[in-house]
Write an enzyme that holds these catalytic residues in place. Structure first.
Site, PDB file in Angstrom:
ATOM      1  N   PRO A  14       0.784  -1.240   0.000  1.00  0.00           N
ATOM      2  CA  PRO A  14       0.000   0.000   0.000  1.00  0.00           C
ATOM      3  C   PRO A  14       0.818   1.293   0.000  1.00  0.00           C
ATOM      4  CG  PRO A  14      -0.897  -1.567   1.601  1.00  0.00           C
ATOM      5  CD  PRO A  14       0.395  -2.139   1.099  1.00  0.00           C
ATOM      6  N   THR A  54       3.049   2.248  -5.321  1.00  0.00           N
ATOM      7  CA  THR A  54       3.148   3.707  -5.476  1.00  0.00           C
ATOM      8  C   THR A  54       3.478   4.278  -4.103  1.00  0.00           C
ATOM      9  OG1 THR A  54       1.463   3.697  -7.193  1.00  0.00           O
ATOM     10  CG2 THR A  54       1.924   5.807  -6.147  1.00  0.00           C
ATOM     11  N   LYS A  95       5.332   8.812 -12.024  1.00  0.00           N
ATOM     12  CA  LYS A  95       3.963   8.407 -11.647  1.00  0.00           C
ATOM     13  C   LYS A  95       3.208   9.573 -10.988  1.00  0.00           C
ATOM     14  CE  LYS A  95       0.642   5.710  -9.855  1.00  0.00           C
ATOM     15  NZ  LYS A  95      -0.329   4.927 -10.530  1.00  0.00           N
ATOM     16  N   LYS A 155      -4.464   9.826  -2.801  1.00  0.00           N
ATOM     17  CA  LYS A 155      -3.169   9.321  -2.316  1.00  0.00           C
ATOM     18  C   LYS A 155      -2.031   9.872  -3.198  1.00  0.00           C
ATOM     19  CE  LYS A 155      -0.250   5.267  -2.212  1.00  0.00           C
ATOM     20  NZ  LYS A 155      -0.035   3.858  -2.464  1.00  0.00           N
TER      21      LYS A 155
HETATM   22  P1  NAD Z   1      -4.388  -3.718  -1.748  1.00  0.00           P
HETATM   23  O1  NAD Z   1      -4.700  -3.034  -0.473  1.00  0.00           O
HETATM   24  O2  NAD Z   1      -5.482  -4.422  -2.490  1.00  0.00           O
HETATM   25  O3  NAD Z   1      -3.200  -4.778  -1.520  1.00  0.00           O
HETATM   26  C1  NAD Z   1      -2.114  -4.593  -0.664  1.00  0.00           C
HETATM   27  C2  NAD Z   1      -1.734  -5.969  -0.105  1.00  0.00           C
HETATM   28  O4  NAD Z   1      -0.550  -5.818   0.668  1.00  0.00           O
HETATM   29  C3  NAD Z   1      -2.799  -6.556   0.822  1.00  0.00           C
HETATM   30  O5  NAD Z   1      -3.116  -7.875   0.396  1.00  0.00           O
HETATM   31  C4  NAD Z   1      -2.128  -6.540   2.205  1.00  0.00           C
HETATM   32  O6  NAD Z   1      -2.519  -7.621   3.025  1.00  0.00           O
HETATM   33  C5  NAD Z   1      -0.667  -6.652   1.810  1.00  0.00           C
HETATM   34  N1  NAD Z   1       0.268  -6.170   2.831  1.00  0.00           N
HETATM   35  C6  NAD Z   1       0.258  -5.016   3.545  1.00  0.00           C
HETATM   36  N2  NAD Z   1       1.328  -4.938   4.352  1.00  0.00           N
HETATM   37  C7  NAD Z   1       2.036  -6.083   4.164  1.00  0.00           C
HETATM   38  C8  NAD Z   1       3.239  -6.589   4.718  1.00  0.00           C
HETATM   39  N3  NAD Z   1       3.944  -5.928   5.632  1.00  0.00           N
HETATM   40  N4  NAD Z   1       3.676  -7.812   4.278  1.00  0.00           N
HETATM   41  C9  NAD Z   1       2.978  -8.503   3.367  1.00  0.00           C
HETATM   42  N5  NAD Z   1       1.827  -8.079   2.800  1.00  0.00           N
HETATM   43  C10 NAD Z   1       1.368  -6.872   3.200  1.00  0.00           C
HETATM   44  O7  NAD Z   1      -3.716  -2.592  -2.688  1.00  0.00           O
HETATM   45  P2  NAD Z   1      -3.616  -2.596  -4.299  1.00  0.00           P
HETATM   46  O8  NAD Z   1      -4.836  -1.969  -4.872  1.00  0.00           O
HETATM   47  O9  NAD Z   1      -3.167  -3.936  -4.755  1.00  0.00           O
HETATM   48  O10 NAD Z   1      -2.449  -1.510  -4.501  1.00  0.00           O
HETATM   49  C11 NAD Z   1      -1.087  -1.833  -4.258  1.00  0.00           C
HETATM   50  C12 NAD Z   1      -0.234  -0.659  -4.719  1.00  0.00           C
HETATM   51  O11 NAD Z   1      -0.471  -0.400  -6.104  1.00  0.00           O
HETATM   52  C13 NAD Z   1      -0.528   0.655  -3.992  1.00  0.00           C
HETATM   53  O12 NAD Z   1       0.683   1.310  -3.738  1.00  0.00           O
HETATM   54  C14 NAD Z   1      -1.390   1.431  -4.972  1.00  0.00           C
HETATM   55  O13 NAD Z   1      -1.284   2.827  -4.818  1.00  0.00           O
HETATM   56  C15 NAD Z   1      -0.807   0.965  -6.314  1.00  0.00           C
HETATM   57  N6  NAD Z   1      -1.739   1.049  -7.446  1.00  0.00           N
HETATM   58  C16 NAD Z   1      -3.003   0.558  -7.343  1.00  0.00           C
HETATM   59  C17 NAD Z   1      -3.865   0.631  -8.445  1.00  0.00           C
HETATM   60  C18 NAD Z   1      -5.280   0.092  -8.356  1.00  0.00           C
HETATM   61  O14 NAD Z   1      -6.074   0.346  -9.276  1.00  0.00           O
HETATM   62  N7  NAD Z   1      -5.634  -0.667  -7.344  1.00  0.00           N
HETATM   63  C19 NAD Z   1      -3.429   1.206  -9.637  1.00  0.00           C
HETATM   64  C20 NAD Z   1      -2.102   1.676  -9.726  1.00  0.00           C
HETATM   65  C21 NAD Z   1      -1.268   1.588  -8.616  1.00  0.00           C
END
Ligand code: NAD
Length: 297
Positions: A67, A97, A172, A247
């Site tokens: 995250p 990100t 980004k 964010k």
């Molecule tokens: P999400 O919340 O769905 O997934 C994050 C995962 O990380 C969760 O499964 C959580 O359990 C795990 N996690 C957290 N801390 C952890 C740790 N210490 N060890 C192991 N696992 C851990 O988030 P997402 O939507 O998959 O987004 C991930 C990243 O991608 C973010 O930085 C977000 O800004 C970026 N992003 C997301 C999108 C989108 O559309 N969702 C698009 C572009 C970029």
């Protein structure tokens, strides 16, 4: 085929890891959520029950999709994070990100350990993660970039080398700051046109071929009607949630303050998306800011 450790199997990381399994790599997976791990194990990945005791001696690449900066720092640089068992020169790819400073700090720490690091944030949402068509903006040395590209090509379609460590995050947040600004400007123009008696389709037909033309208008029009695939035609269901845009705008403002860069419109965009958050509407698509501009939020 390579051996990979993938950490963070959420909305984005889950399908990305799945594509690496599909390409024939041996993928070890770790997440705080057991359900997320189980899904990947069912697809052919190997569960890592405890990160600290994981034997990483055969691993070629570590990939994270987490995250925020604090999660990334805790995985890469804290005592609860990755073990010391990796071989020299192992490649680390952080696709999250996060703030530019954290990316640069983590890169420095790993390079001091004799490892390779790239920051490789993505553009494109969960559909692109599933389809393996993400865009990656990569910061790091040329050697690290070339090695990372082998894996990024499996998960993405457009891979850009943006320069030194941290520059992926810079690309980004600057791109998304601009996106937030032109989305709000587009909402204002459509709202004003409508109030002055010009309907959305006619204004679209004119402005999309005139100098007001921009991506928010032609690919993602916030006024319902002109662009069939846009979230505005599905009650602003995301898409790209306003919370995610906020964010990125906050990260851009943090970086702008640190760099003493003047970004008055970026600051205004952040303030407006924060109003969506305060109204508890930030789970809407980011083009739903149209409702705020229309005074309906
Ligand atoms: P999400 O919340 O769905 O997934 C994050 C995962 O990380 C969760 O499964 C959580 O359990 C795990 N996690 C957290 N801390 C952890 C740790 N210490 N060890 C192991 N696992 C851990 O988030 P997402 O939507 O998959 O987004 C991930 C990243 O991608 C973010 O930085 C977000 O800004 C970026 N992003 C997301 C999108 C989108 O559309 N969702 C698009 C572009 C970029």
């Amino acid at each position: 085929m390579a051996e990979i450790l993938f950490i963070g199997l959420g909305n984005m990381g889950g399908p990305m890891a799945n594509n690496l399994v599909g390409a024939g790599h041996k993928v070890h997976v770790f997440d705080l959520s057991e359900a997320a791990v189980e899904k990947l194990v069912n697809a052919g990945a190997y569960s890592v029950p405890d990160l600290r005791s994981f034997d990483g001696s055969d691993v070629d690449a570590i990939i994270t999709m987490l995250p925020s900066g604090k999660h990334v720092r805790s995985v890469y640089t804290s005592e609860q994070g990755l073990p010391d068992s990796f071989k020299a020169g192992v490649l680390n790819i952080d696709c999250s990100t996060i703030d530019v400073d954290s990316a640069r700090e983590v890169g420095k720490t790993l390079e001091a350990r004799g490892q390779l690091f790239v920051d490789a944030p993505v553009s494109g949402g969960t559909a692109a993660a599933q389809a393996g068509t993400l865009t990656f903006m990569v910061g790091g040395t040329a050697i690290a970039y070339e090695k990372a590209k082998v894996f990024l090509d499996v998960m993405g379609k457009n891979i850009f080398h943006a320069g030194a460590t941290g520059n992926g995050q810079v690309a980004k947040i600057c791109n998304n700051m601009l996106l937030g600004i032109h989305m709000i400007g587009t909402c204002e123009a459509f709202n004003l046109a409508e109030k002055l008696g010009l309907d959305a389709q006619t204004f679209f037909d004119i402005s999309s071929t005139a100098s007001g033309q921009n991506w928010s208008m032609t690919s993602y029009c916030p006024a319902p009607g002109p662009v069939e695939s846009a979230p505005s035609n599905r009650e602003y269901k995301p898409g790209f949630a306003a919370a995610m845009m906020l964010k990125d705008l906050r990260l851009a403002q943090e970086a702008a303050h640190a760099a003493k860069a003047s970004t008055p419109l970026g600051a205004q965009a952040e303030a407006l998306y924060a109003l969506m958050e305060a109204a508890k509407k930030d789970d809407m698509d980011f083009s739903g800011i149209m409702k705020l501009i229309q005074g309906q939020m």
